[in-house]
Each structure stands twice: as structure tokens, then as C-alpha cells.
Design an enzyme around this catalytic site. Sequence first.
Site: not given
Ligand code: NAD
Length: 505
Positions: A261, A295
Site C-alpha cells: 500500500e 495517501c
Molecule cells: P515511509 O516509507 O518512510 O515509512 C513507512 C514504514 O516503512 C515505516 O514503518 C518505516 O520504518 C518502514 N520502512 C522504511 N523503509 C523500509 C525498508 N527498506 N524496509 C522495511 N521497512 C521500511 O513512509 P511514511 O513517511 O511513514 O508514510 C508516508 C507514505 O506512506 C506516503 O508515501 C503515503 O502515500 C504512503 N501511505 C500509503 C498508504 C496506502 O494505503 N497506499 C497509506 C498510508 C500511507
Amino acid sequence: MKDVVTSLGLNTVTSGAFGKSAIVLSGNPVLAVSSPIDRKSLAQVPCADEASYHRVVDESVEVFREWRKVPAPVRGDMVRQIGNAIRDSKHALGKLVSVETGKILAEGEGEVQEAIDIADFAVGLSRQLYGNVMQSERKNHRMYEQWHPLGPIGVITAFNFPVAVWAWNAMIAAVCGDTVIWKPSEWAPLSALAVNSICREVAKSSGFEGVFSLVIDDGPSLGKLMAADRRIPCVSATGSCVMGRSVASVVGERLGRCILELGGNNATIVMPDADMNLVIRGVLFGAVGTAGQRCTTIRRAFVHADIYEEFLSRLKAAYAQVRIGDPLVNGTLMGPLINERAVEGYKAAIARVAQEGGEIAHGGQVISGLPSPLYVEPTIVRASKVIPLMVEETFAPILYVVPVKSVDEAIALNNAVPQGLSSSMFTRNMQSMEQFLSASGSDCGIANVNMGTSGAEIGGAFGGEKDTGGGRESGSDSWKQYMRRQTCNINYGDDLPLAQGVVFS
Ligand code: NAD
């Protein structure tokens, strides 16, 4: 603000790992949690180290072996009790989400309501994990499919929906007979701690506390371990496209299952026949709600040239009325961004607007004089054509408004980005609507008419195409991803007929 942290018992956290048995850690890094509202400290949370992560996963595997044997409706009853327990704490949890993420109280509580709703949905689902019965071509044979629990599900979540997105996964996975290991965002560990503790407390009375476990980290390390971990057959990851690419490649390497997601870059299309009152309200909520940090936030508006100026002037008037400030205060519509990095992202995008041929029609400034440096003005950019900035997802309240001449042009522009999460069209014309919803219309996972792109209900499958990752969570038949399908063939005759009439004698 700290009162809600104390009332939920989160100021006495001694461990960053919450598996079947409590693990008290010492000497691990500590995650200092502060509120974006005023940047004051909320709590210090110890992180889980690698050894405790492995213990938690081992325990989750062990609990799974028994949990999968519990009849699904009995599992559903536990989820029913969890839904009720979350209901009882809705206000406190909603306030905690607001304090930790900066979203307004109504949205904080709305998010908790979403967790309650998906728990209710999962309870009903626990009696409906149906498989098909097929007609066998062989005499005295029966063929059917059944769905079995899959195993521990790894759930990695983003900061912006610290309760709801986990609940979409966890409530469904639990009725499917799986256990859940949660790696929340480093920017929202307290909401995760609070809601996971509620689940564990309820599950304890059924003897299955270990169905829900949590590992807290100050960055992505444990998420990376999870992606590579063969004990976890499915990893559900929510976050940026960059994160999703990394998780997908690591999980793919071991041929595991992924539910992704990822980022969105959602557009709304406004046709000249649209009801302008709906348009302005819908676009305002979609673009400014959660300070543009959903998102599904509306980031691009393609507005028919005939109503372009009217749209801009009415939207600007609506933006001017948005009260920005403490999200816990009644009447505030927009709180702060989550952190300094988000503000830098906003400023960097604003700095590019003029260079790329756009013009700031409203906002564009970081606001000073508020309790933290994380408040920004919701911003409208007018552009005569698509500018390169619009292809990216800037996770901040910036809306680009571009004039279009036809439905075809608007749909083509809607689809002309790498992401494919949500989309919407405002129209009262049936042909425009059907064109938007047709196979050659919007290419997104969600297509709405006469509303914005955000604010999904739990009953539908949520997710998007292309760089958004292709995952589907929450309602409809999303549950199938948390189970393994087994096709069963039974011969109750005295002969051994072979399929396709093959003779082998
Ligand atoms: P992010 O990608 O910085 O982090 C999300 C999560 O992933 C955190 O728990 C982080 O620690 C973990 N993470 C980061 N890199 C990783 C890796 N290489 N391997 C495993 N885990 C890892 O995102 P954010 O800033 O917390 O959230 C914003 C983003 O999330 C935006 O792009 C938004 O559109 C997206 N989002 C999407 C949805 C959806 O349903 N499509 C919902 C909410 C947020």
C-alpha cells in the site's frame, strides 16, 4: 497533552518488543517521542533489538500453530471483544492519534472508528471464509477448495494512519487464523503501543495473547529483517514507493507474499456541469484534510476551462477560512506536518513552483508564531499545463490546478503519473461519469464520483495500481491474501479415472 499518554499507561513502557511474554530490555536505543503540535516530549520508548525481534517471531510462529486450530467463528468472537474494547477507549485513542500525528481530533477519532468498523466486519467474515465447490469431470469424484490460515503476518505501517491501517490487516488476519507482528512507524509508536496492548489484554483472556505482537524500532531496520524473514509468509507494507520497492524485492527474492500500500498522487476532475458546492467542499476536505498527509489526498485538480476561474476563486475563498493550529482545539481544520523533514519537502516543492512555470495562488509559507515550526499554509498552485512537480508525491497540502478542455484530456492527465491509488470526478453528466469509470477511464484502484479521493469506507477493498503497489486491504475479498487456498479432490468410487480421459494401463 501528556495526560492522554499517562492515562493509557504509555509513560511506563519498559520494552520495545511485545511478544507472547514481556521482554524487558536494557541498553537498547531509546526512541524519543514528541508531539508535532508543540514538539514537547511525550515519552521515551525503548526499541527492540535484533535478538528480541527473533524471539517475538519465534513466539508468533508457536502461537500460530494453536491459533489456526481454533474455529474461525470463535476467533471472530475474540475480535468482537477487541472491537468493543477499542470502542470503550475511542476518545482516548483518538486523542492519542491526534497528539502523536497532529491530525485534528475528529480525524483521530475517525481513524479509531475505522478500526472498530473493520473489527465488526471481521466478526461477520469469520463465518464467511467460503471456498467454492466445483463440478468434477470424473465419475464419483468431488472437487472443492478450502482456505487455511497462512502463518504470522508481518505488518509495517506508515505514520499517517497509525491505527486504522494496522487494524485493516490485523483484524482480518486474526479471524483468518493468522498471528500478527507489527512494526509501526518510528513517528507513531505510542498509538501502536496503546492499541496493541488493548488487543493483547483481550486476547490474553482467551489464552492467545501472542496473536498480536509488536516490535518498535527507531527506523526501518526491523522492517528490513521482517522482509527477509522466511518465518513470515506474508508482509503487508504501507508507506512510500521507495520503501515498497525495497520490501517487494526482498520478499520477492524469497518468493514470499507481499501486500503493498504505497504512495498516491491522486487527481480530481471537475466538469462544467458539476455542482460547485459539492466540488468546493469535496476538494477542500480532500486536499487540506490531515494537512495533505493522506495517501489519498487530492494533489492534482483538472478543471474544465469554462469553470476554471470560478473554481479557483471559490476554492481560494474556502482556503482562506481554514483555521490552522492546535488540532485538539474545536474548530481547527488543519494541524502541523509530522516532522521537520516533511516541512523541508513542502518548502522544496514550493521553491520549484515558479521555476517550473506554476504560480502560487494561495499559501506557500511556513507559518511562524505557532507552538512548533511544523505548521504550513495549505497551498493552491495554478498552472496552465502539467509541470514536472505534479508527477511526484509531495506529502504536504499542495494542490495543483490545471485547466482542461475535455473528459478525454482530463482522464489522460489523471492517468499520466506513476502512482495509481485514488481518483475522482465531479459531474452530473452520465456519459462523463461512465467514461471515467470505464475500462479506458481512470486507471486507479479507487474511482469516486461527486466526492473527493479520500475518506474510504472499510467495506471496499482499499489499494491502488502501478507504483502504489497493487495491494488490496480491508473489505471485499481482501481476506484471501491472509489465507492459503487448497484445492481438494476426493475419489469416492472404486475406479481410478484420470483427468482429461488419460488412459495409463
Ligand atoms: P515511509 O516509507 O518512510 O515509512 C513507512 C514504514 O516503512 C515505516 O514503518 C518505516 O520504518 C518502514 N520502512 C522504511 N523503509 C523500509 C525498508 N527498506 N524496509 C522495511 N521497512 C521500511 O513512509 P511514511 O513517511 O511513514 O508514510 C508516508 C507514505 O506512506 C506516503 O508515501 C503515503 O502515500 C504512503 N501511505 C500509503 C498508504 C496506502 O494505503 N497506499 C497509506 C498510508 C500511507
